[in-house]
Enzyme design. Structure first.
Site, PDB file in Angstrom:
ATOM      1  N   TYR A 271      -1.279   0.858 -11.579  1.00  0.00           N
ATOM      2  CA  TYR A 271      -0.404   1.424 -10.371  1.00  0.00           C
ATOM      3  C   TYR A 271      -0.115   3.072 -10.951  1.00  0.00           C
ATOM      4  CZ  TYR A 271       3.973   3.445  -8.845  1.00  0.00           C
ATOM      5  OH  TYR A 271       5.025   4.477  -8.058  1.00  0.00           O
TER       6      TYR A 271
HETATM    7  N1  LIG Z   1      11.111   3.582  -5.782  1.00  0.00           N
HETATM    8  C1  LIG Z   1      10.880   4.092  -6.815  1.00  0.00           C
HETATM    9  O1  LIG Z   1      11.790   3.797  -7.888  1.00  0.00           O
HETATM   10  C2  LIG Z   1       9.746   5.030  -7.236  1.00  0.00           C
HETATM   11  C3  LIG Z   1       9.631   5.313  -8.612  1.00  0.00           C
HETATM   12  C4  LIG Z   1       8.794   6.406  -8.564  1.00  0.00           C
HETATM   13  C5  LIG Z   1       7.606   6.679  -7.391  1.00  0.00           C
HETATM   14  N2  LIG Z   1       8.023   6.159  -6.361  1.00  0.00           N
HETATM   15  C6  LIG Z   1       7.139   6.257  -5.297  1.00  0.00           C
HETATM   16  O2  LIG Z   1       7.812   6.727  -3.970  1.00  0.00           O
HETATM   17  C7  LIG Z   1       7.230   6.194  -2.742  1.00  0.00           C
HETATM   18  C8  LIG Z   1       8.291   5.343  -2.118  1.00  0.00           C
HETATM   19  O3  LIG Z   1       8.581   4.403  -2.886  1.00  0.00           O
HETATM   20  P1  LIG Z   1       9.453   2.938  -2.290  1.00  0.00           P
HETATM   21  O4  LIG Z   1      10.080   2.446  -3.407  1.00  0.00           O
HETATM   22  O5  LIG Z   1      10.213   3.542  -1.084  1.00  0.00           O
HETATM   23  O6  LIG Z   1       8.444   2.168  -1.723  1.00  0.00           O
HETATM   24  P2  LIG Z   1       8.326   1.184  -0.454  1.00  0.00           P
HETATM   25  O7  LIG Z   1       7.133   0.143  -0.517  1.00  0.00           O
HETATM   26  O8  LIG Z   1       9.373   0.761  -0.062  1.00  0.00           O
HETATM   27  O9  LIG Z   1       7.732   2.442   0.614  1.00  0.00           O
HETATM   28  C9  LIG Z   1       6.291   2.518   0.827  1.00  0.00           C
HETATM   29  C10 LIG Z   1       5.769   2.546   2.372  1.00  0.00           C
HETATM   30  O10 LIG Z   1       4.486   3.000   2.299  1.00  0.00           O
HETATM   31  C11 LIG Z   1       4.038   2.268   3.350  1.00  0.00           C
HETATM   32  N3  LIG Z   1       2.607   2.350   3.111  1.00  0.00           N
HETATM   33  C12 LIG Z   1       1.846   2.028   2.190  1.00  0.00           C
HETATM   34  N4  LIG Z   1       0.385   2.121   2.107  1.00  0.00           N
HETATM   35  C13 LIG Z   1       0.536   2.777   3.506  1.00  0.00           C
HETATM   36  C14 LIG Z   1      -0.896   3.240   4.208  1.00  0.00           C
HETATM   37  N5  LIG Z   1      -1.922   3.270   4.085  1.00  0.00           N
HETATM   38  N6  LIG Z   1      -0.299   3.811   5.357  1.00  0.00           N
HETATM   39  C15 LIG Z   1       0.891   4.137   5.977  1.00  0.00           C
HETATM   40  N7  LIG Z   1       1.686   3.494   5.245  1.00  0.00           N
HETATM   41  C16 LIG Z   1       1.686   2.742   4.075  1.00  0.00           C
HETATM   42  C17 LIG Z   1       4.548   0.910   3.127  1.00  0.00           C
HETATM   43  O11 LIG Z   1       4.434   0.053   4.485  1.00  0.00           O
HETATM   44  C18 LIG Z   1       5.884   1.206   2.609  1.00  0.00           C
HETATM   45  O12 LIG Z   1       6.932   1.107   3.954  1.00  0.00           O
HETATM   46  C19 LIG Z   1       5.973   5.530  -3.339  1.00  0.00           C
HETATM   47  O13 LIG Z   1       4.840   6.586  -3.327  1.00  0.00           O
HETATM   48  C20 LIG Z   1       5.943   5.213  -4.681  1.00  0.00           C
HETATM   49  O14 LIG Z   1       4.920   4.920  -5.596  1.00  0.00           O
HETATM   50  C21 LIG Z   1       8.897   5.078  -6.146  1.00  0.00           C
END
Ligand SMILES: NC(=O)c1ccc[n+]([C@@H]2O[C@H](COP(=O)([O-])OP(=O)(O)OC[C@H]3O[C@@H](n4cnc5c(N)ncnc54)[C@H](O)[C@@H]3O)[C@@H](O)[C@H]2O)c1
Length: 303
Positions: free
Chosen positions: A139
């Site tokens: 990841y």
């Molecule tokens: N939650 C955390 O603590 C955290 C920490 C570091 C980075 N991030 C990054 O922040 C972002 C949001 O994280 P989150 O926790 O809200 O995750 P999440 O999984 O709740 O949200 C990600 C969304 O992206 C959508 N998605 C995935 N692939 C897609 C595609 N090809 N086309 C359209 N939509 C697509 C999914 O359906 C999902 O709703 C992510 O990129 C994640 O890597 C999150």
């Protein structure tokens, strides 16, 4: 202003889309509602928002006329070794490349959500942005690949893009695979919680509204890469103890082996974002945990 928010049905994206909408911006959400976790939860997150079903990895992308793209869509989670890796490639690397390509073509600024997972076993704590990335999980490697793609589009095609490295976000609607949600739901329902590792792994936990504030500030200014991390680092054991006190309940913990690719420690050096964008985390770990517990206990009671 008119913005696209990718991943708008997700945990952080839905909070961001709501915050933008409530300050008067027009938001076009883009999400393909992947089944990484129950899409019904994403439907719930997206309620009241304009979220269009678009798969960034294959559908046509048109950002012309927008004032910016918040690119939060992706495949999160460190359990990314093995067969699932192709999903990480598609939903992180391919999807982001297509977003950067379209944004560069349409002349639209991008704020890209990267991760503290890019640091892996960091050389320094708190970790500043110029630390050599050494991701431990596939990841983290795909998020680092996205960062490098963004930098290449900036260099070669004058893409206007800023990268944010989020450090573990928490709060209401946190993803169901993340520890705090699993803890508060287990406390609420009186079920068992699987703790991976010895519980001494620690994180720079960041409340979701602080993540949203940083993300909106980054659309207005700045360049390069910024850490977005909470002021308080705490171990899993510490968080469990705090949530037991807040809830007045005892957690039934089952100790399981550590997950390959999981970091021992994350801790953000936030000097850069404080100095350049004026961002400060405002919600303490204690207050944030209280809010997440209230959210979870209401949900459990309603079931
Ligand atoms: N939650 C955390 O603590 C955290 C920490 C570091 C980075 N991030 C990054 O922040 C972002 C949001 O994280 P989150 O926790 O809200 O995750 P999440 O999984 O709740 O949200 C990600 C969304 O992206 C959508 N998605 C995935 N692939 C897609 C595609 N090809 N086309 C359209 N939509 C697509 C999914 O359906 C999902 O709703 C992510 O990129 C994640 O890597 C999150």
């Amino acid at each position: 202003m008119r913005y696209a928010v990718t991943g708008a049905a997700g945990f952080i994206g839905s909070h961001l889309a709501e915050a933008l909408t409530s300050r008067g911006d027009e938001v076009v959400g883009l999400d393909c509602f992947t089944d990484y976790y129950d899409p019904a939860l994403k439907e719930e997150n997206a309620r009241g928002l304009d979220v269009r079903r678009v798969d960034l990895a294959e559908d046509e992308l048109d950002f012309a006329g927008l004032d910016g793209v918040f690119h939060l869509a992706g495949q999160p989670g460190v359990r990314s070794f093995g067969d699932v890796f192709s999903l990480y490639l598609r939903r992180n690397v391919l999807a982001s490349q297509r977003v950067f390509e379209a944004a560069a073509r349409d002349g639209v600024r991008v704020v890209f959500a990267s991760s503290s997972s890019t640091y892996g076993a960091a050389e320094r704590y708190p970790t500043p942005e110029d630390t050599t990335p050494q991701p431990l999980s596939p990841y983290g490697i795909t998020k680092l690949a996205c960062e490098q793609l963004a930098a290449a589009y900036v260099r070669e095609f004058a893409l206007d893009c800023v990268t944010l490295r989020y450090f573990n976000a928490f709060g209401p609607r946190q993803r169901p695979d993340m520890a705090f949600t699993r803890i508060v739901l287990a406390l609420g329902a009186g079920t068992r919680f699987d703790l991976y590792g010895d519980g001494e792994q620690s994180r720079g936990w960041t409340y979701v509204s602080d993540v949203v504030d940083a993300t909106i500030l980054a659309m207005g200014g700045g360049s390069g890469t910024y850490n977005v991390g909470g002021a308080i680092e705490a171990s899993m054991n510490d968080v469990i103890a705090r949530l037991e006190t807040i809830s007045g309940r005892r957690l039934d913990v089952s100790r399981e082996p550590a997950v390959p690719g999981d970091q021992r420690r994350t801790s953000a050096d936030t000097s850069r974002i404080r100095a350049e964008l004026g961002w400060e985390p405002r919600i303490s770990l204690e207050d944030g945990l209280r809010r997440q517990w209230e959210w979870a206990s209401t949900r459990v009671a309603a079931q």
